[in-house]
Design a protein around this motif. Structure first.
Motif, PDB file in Angstrom:
ATOM      1  N   GLY A   1      22.857  48.636  22.756  1.00  0.00           N
ATOM      2  CA  GLY A   1      24.037  49.941  22.977  1.00  0.00           C
ATOM      3  C   GLY A   1      25.385  49.957  22.863  1.00  0.00           C
ATOM      4  O   GLY A   1      26.040  50.875  22.387  1.00  0.00           O
TER       5      GLY A   1
ATOM      6  N   MET B   1      26.703  48.228  20.450  1.00  0.00           N
ATOM      7  CA  MET B   1      26.794  48.406  19.029  1.00  0.00           C
ATOM      8  C   MET B   1      26.731  49.946  18.586  1.00  0.00           C
ATOM      9  O   MET B   1      27.399  50.142  17.693  1.00  0.00           O
ATOM     10  CB  MET B   1      25.454  47.789  18.262  1.00  0.00           C
ATOM     11  N   ILE B   2      25.904  50.443  19.071  1.00  0.00           N
ATOM     12  CA  ILE B   2      25.589  51.905  18.847  1.00  0.00           C
ATOM     13  C   ILE B   2      26.621  52.856  19.407  1.00  0.00           C
ATOM     14  O   ILE B   2      27.103  53.854  18.987  1.00  0.00           O
ATOM     15  CB  ILE B   2      24.266  52.595  19.313  1.00  0.00           C
ATOM     16  N   SER B   3      27.455  52.507  20.636  1.00  0.00           N
ATOM     17  CA  SER B   3      28.537  53.194  21.231  1.00  0.00           C
ATOM     18  C   SER B   3      29.559  53.092  20.119  1.00  0.00           C
ATOM     19  O   SER B   3      30.273  54.038  20.245  1.00  0.00           O
ATOM     20  CB  SER B   3      28.676  52.670  22.377  1.00  0.00           C
TER      21      SER B   3
ATOM     22  N   PRO C   1      29.877  53.777  16.667  1.00  0.00           N
ATOM     23  CA  PRO C   1      29.667  55.016  15.867  1.00  0.00           C
ATOM     24  C   PRO C   1      29.565  56.083  16.657  1.00  0.00           C
ATOM     25  O   PRO C   1      29.917  57.123  16.094  1.00  0.00           O
ATOM     26  CB  PRO C   1      28.417  54.550  15.031  1.00  0.00           C
ATOM     27  N   LEU C   2      29.062  56.069  17.960  1.00  0.00           N
ATOM     28  CA  LEU C   2      28.827  57.282  18.729  1.00  0.00           C
ATOM     29  C   LEU C   2      30.195  57.714  18.991  1.00  0.00           C
ATOM     30  O   LEU C   2      30.588  58.814  19.089  1.00  0.00           O
ATOM     31  CB  LEU C   2      28.012  56.847  20.040  1.00  0.00           C
TER      32      LEU C   2
ATOM     33  N   VAL D   1      31.971  59.103  15.765  1.00  0.00           N
ATOM     34  CA  VAL D   1      31.471  60.723  15.694  1.00  0.00           C
ATOM     35  C   VAL D   1      32.021  61.544  16.423  1.00  0.00           C
ATOM     36  O   VAL D   1      32.194  62.637  16.233  1.00  0.00           O
ATOM     37  CB  VAL D   1      29.759  60.671  15.305  1.00  0.00           C
ATOM     38  N   ALA D   2      32.071  61.167  17.902  1.00  0.00           N
ATOM     39  CA  ALA D   2      32.505  62.089  18.816  1.00  0.00           C
ATOM     40  C   ALA D   2      33.955  62.379  18.639  1.00  0.00           C
ATOM     41  O   ALA D   2      34.365  63.656  18.866  1.00  0.00           O
ATOM     42  CB  ALA D   2      32.458  61.497  20.162  1.00  0.00           C
TER      43      ALA D   2
ATOM     44  N   GLN E   1      34.109  64.751  15.779  1.00  0.00           N
ATOM     45  CA  GLN E   1      33.839  66.166  16.216  1.00  0.00           C
ATOM     46  C   GLN E   1      34.768  66.957  17.068  1.00  0.00           C
ATOM     47  O   GLN E   1      35.013  68.050  17.134  1.00  0.00           O
ATOM     48  CB  GLN E   1      32.415  65.867  16.986  1.00  0.00           C
TER      49      GLN E   1
ATOM     50  N   ILE F   1      30.934  62.140  25.790  1.00  0.00           N
ATOM     51  CA  ILE F   1      30.992  61.813  24.089  1.00  0.00           C
ATOM     52  C   ILE F   1      29.620  62.331  23.507  1.00  0.00           C
ATOM     53  O   ILE F   1      29.676  62.384  22.364  1.00  0.00           O
ATOM     54  CB  ILE F   1      31.252  60.462  23.753  1.00  0.00           C
ATOM     55  N   GLY F   2      28.680  62.855  24.423  1.00  0.00           N
ATOM     56  CA  GLY F   2      27.371  63.133  23.816  1.00  0.00           C
ATOM     57  C   GLY F   2      26.483  63.680  24.775  1.00  0.00           C
ATOM     58  O   GLY F   2      26.779  63.866  25.842  1.00  0.00           O
ATOM     59  N   ARG F   3      25.348  64.282  24.203  1.00  0.00           N
ATOM     60  CA  ARG F   3      24.227  64.690  24.971  1.00  0.00           C
ATOM     61  C   ARG F   3      22.928  63.841  24.981  1.00  0.00           C
ATOM     62  O   ARG F   3      22.853  62.953  24.017  1.00  0.00           O
ATOM     63  CB  ARG F   3      24.017  66.179  24.729  1.00  0.00           C
TER      64      ARG F   3
ATOM     65  N   THR G   1      19.602  62.373  23.773  1.00  0.00           N
ATOM     66  CA  THR G   1      18.991  62.362  22.566  1.00  0.00           C
ATOM     67  C   THR G   1      17.512  63.211  22.416  1.00  0.00           C
ATOM     68  O   THR G   1      16.928  63.127  21.291  1.00  0.00           O
ATOM     69  CB  THR G   1      18.640  60.999  22.047  1.00  0.00           C
TER      70      THR G   1
ATOM     71  N   ILE H   1      26.598  61.911  27.882  1.00  0.00           N
ATOM     72  CA  ILE H   1      26.877  60.607  27.816  1.00  0.00           C
ATOM     73  C   ILE H   1      28.386  60.393  28.247  1.00  0.00           C
ATOM     74  O   ILE H   1      29.029  61.043  27.375  1.00  0.00           O
ATOM     75  CB  ILE H   1      26.269  60.062  26.488  1.00  0.00           C
TER      76      ILE H   1
ATOM     77  N   THR I   1      28.412  52.768  27.791  1.00  0.00           N
ATOM     78  CA  THR I   1      28.271  54.325  28.064  1.00  0.00           C
ATOM     79  C   THR I   1      27.468  54.382  29.358  1.00  0.00           C
ATOM     80  O   THR I   1      26.798  53.407  29.926  1.00  0.00           O
ATOM     81  CB  THR I   1      27.277  54.695  26.857  1.00  0.00           C
TER      82      THR I   1
END
Lengths: 166, 290
Positions: free
Chosen positions: B46, B48-50, B52-53, B56-57, B60, B127-129, B131, B139, B171
């Motif tokens: 999580g 690691m993925i956060s 790029p998340l 990207v956020a 955006q 930062i996101g919604r 998935t 998120i 996150t």
């Protein structure tokens, strides 16, 4: 090389799904890029790759969703495995057949989800079918077909399939 | 044309299938335990993925900002005038409320409570919604390393946003108040009747289990009752827009328009429940002597 490609798919797909796709949702529904990716990987690389990628993507996506881990992993893993088995039975796969296949598999996976997730009473079966399952299946099929068509025009899919399944 | 060699040795395939089999059997026999193990192990994934998340956020946000400032300006003047009129009206209402707050001891205690709660809350950015399509969640860019954990309440100055349901190191996933799977203890401010606020499939909320004798009516405000962990008493949830009373039903229910539009929320406060004072502590009730 293969591990790198798959890691990039996992790490790259989650931000796209959770940050960018909400802006281009149709009727409040977004395509499931994880589902599309798992299907294509299963078809091209075989049932084992489909299964493992399904489990890994399901795990990664469940970390950023309220959906529980088990249903997410098992559903995506099963889809990848089934896609791999289906890919073994075909010699040539046209984009139209792939779109139809994705539509059916996405509908089936979507119909299982409400039972697996034990949603609230208000989110009944008909609500799920009309507001989530069917629109999502259409979007999944369209995007999957588009990606496959692009891949088909750039690479030799049959060679890739036979190489990866040897 | 470049090809990638996807060959997998037979023994590796067998090993992988064996591992998957163990996993599936584990899921069937010990679903809860294995799920918590995967949630723990998923922390680094999580994290690691956060990255790029967040990246990207951020991109955006910048694109959306540039779009909003330079491109999407149609109707801004009209909207501005309308907002100014609303602001004047709200200023007037705010003045009246301030006067009332000074006059009532209860409201002053509530204000004192707000001062106490503020240091215990953590500000976070959306930062996101979700998935998937089954749940309405957001998120946040803060996680377990910032002290966030499941069941903590999430608010904005306008009112309740939702409840933390899952965290990674950096996150957190918040189930929105408009999700039908969410349940928050609510209270009608005027009549003091309690109930459970659940989301609806139409993106609104519904207050259930209101006593039949309650004289709740459209326009009444619903706030948190403070009976469950996560939210202190008195945080706005929404306004009643319709009362549903069915024949022979034991309770009545009310449709609520939430105070916070979950689709537009950008920054939130997460209430760290461990630090919330009890009713007794807030109102200065003396502790019993041992």
């Amino acid at each position: 090389m293969k591990a790198l490609i798959y890691s990039t798919v996992i790490v790259g797909l989650v931000p796209i799904q959770s940050v960018l796709l909400p802006h281009i949702s149709f009727w409040g529904v977004r395509p499931d890029l994880g589902f599309v990716a798992v299907c294509l990987i299963g078809l091209i690389a075989g049932e084992l790759d489909g299964l493992l990628m399904g489990l890994a993507l399901g795990w990664a996506m469940s970390l950023f969703s309220a959906q529980d881990l088990i249903s997410c992993m098992v559903l995506k893993g099963t889809v990848g495995f089934v896609a791999g088995l289906a890919g073994r039975q075909v010699v040539y796969l046209s984009p139209v057949v792939l779109v139809a296949g994705l539509l059916v598999v996405s509908c089936l996976a979507g119909l299982v989800a409400p039972f697996a997730l034990q949603l609230s009473v208000e989110q009944d079966w008909w609500w799920a079918v009309w507001t989530v399952v069917l629109p999502q299946a259409c979007l999944d099929a369209m995007i999957g077909g588009l990606i496959y068509w692009i891949m088909l025009s750039r690479w030799s899919i049959e060679q890739l399939m036979s190489e990866s399944r040897m | 044309m470049r090809m990638v060699n996807f060959r997998v040795p037979y023994s590796a395939r067998r090993g992988a299938f064996f591992l998957v089999l163990i996993l599936v059997v584990g899921f069937l026999l010990l679903p809860g335990q294995l799920q918590s193990v995967f949630q723990e192990v998923g922390g680094p994934l999580g994290w690691m993925i956060s990255w790029p998340l967040r990246a990207v956020a951020g991109i955006q946000d910048r694109i959306a900002g540039a779009w909003g400032r330079y491109v999407a300006l149609q109707g801004v003047e009209e909207e501005n005038q309308q907002l100014r009129r609303e602001l004047d009206l709200l200023k007037e209402q705010n003045g009246q409320l301030r006067e009332a707050s000074v006059a009532t001891e209860r409201l002053s205690a509530l204000l004192e409570f707000k001062k106490q709660v503020l240091p215990t809350s953590v500000a976070a950015q959306v930062i996101g919604r979700d998935t998937g399509n089954w749940y309405k969640t957001i998120i946040l860019n803060k996680g377990a390393s910032d002290g966030l954990q499941s069941d903590q309440g999430v608010i904005t100055p306008a009112g309740v946003v939702g409840r933390v349901v899952k965290t990674t190191a950096s996150t957190a996933v918040v189930l929105l108040v408009t999700d039908p799977n969410n349940a928050i203890a609510g209270l009608i401010q005027r009549t003091r009747d309690e109930g459970i606020v659940e989301g609806t499939t139409q993106g609104q909320a519904r207050l259930k289990y209101i006593p039949l004798l309650s004289n709740a009516r459209p326009g009444d405000h619903v706030v948190t009752s403070g009976l469950v962990e996560g939210f202190p008493r008195g945080i706005p949830i929404g306004t009643i827009i319709r009362i549903d009373k069915e024949e022979e039903a034991l309770f009545q229910s009310a449709e609520i328009s939430p105070e916070v539009d979950p689709n537009r929320v950008e920054e939130v406060l997460v209430i760290r429940s461990a630090s919330i004072p009890t009713e007794g502590e807030r109102f200065g009730v003396p502790k019993p002597k041992p």
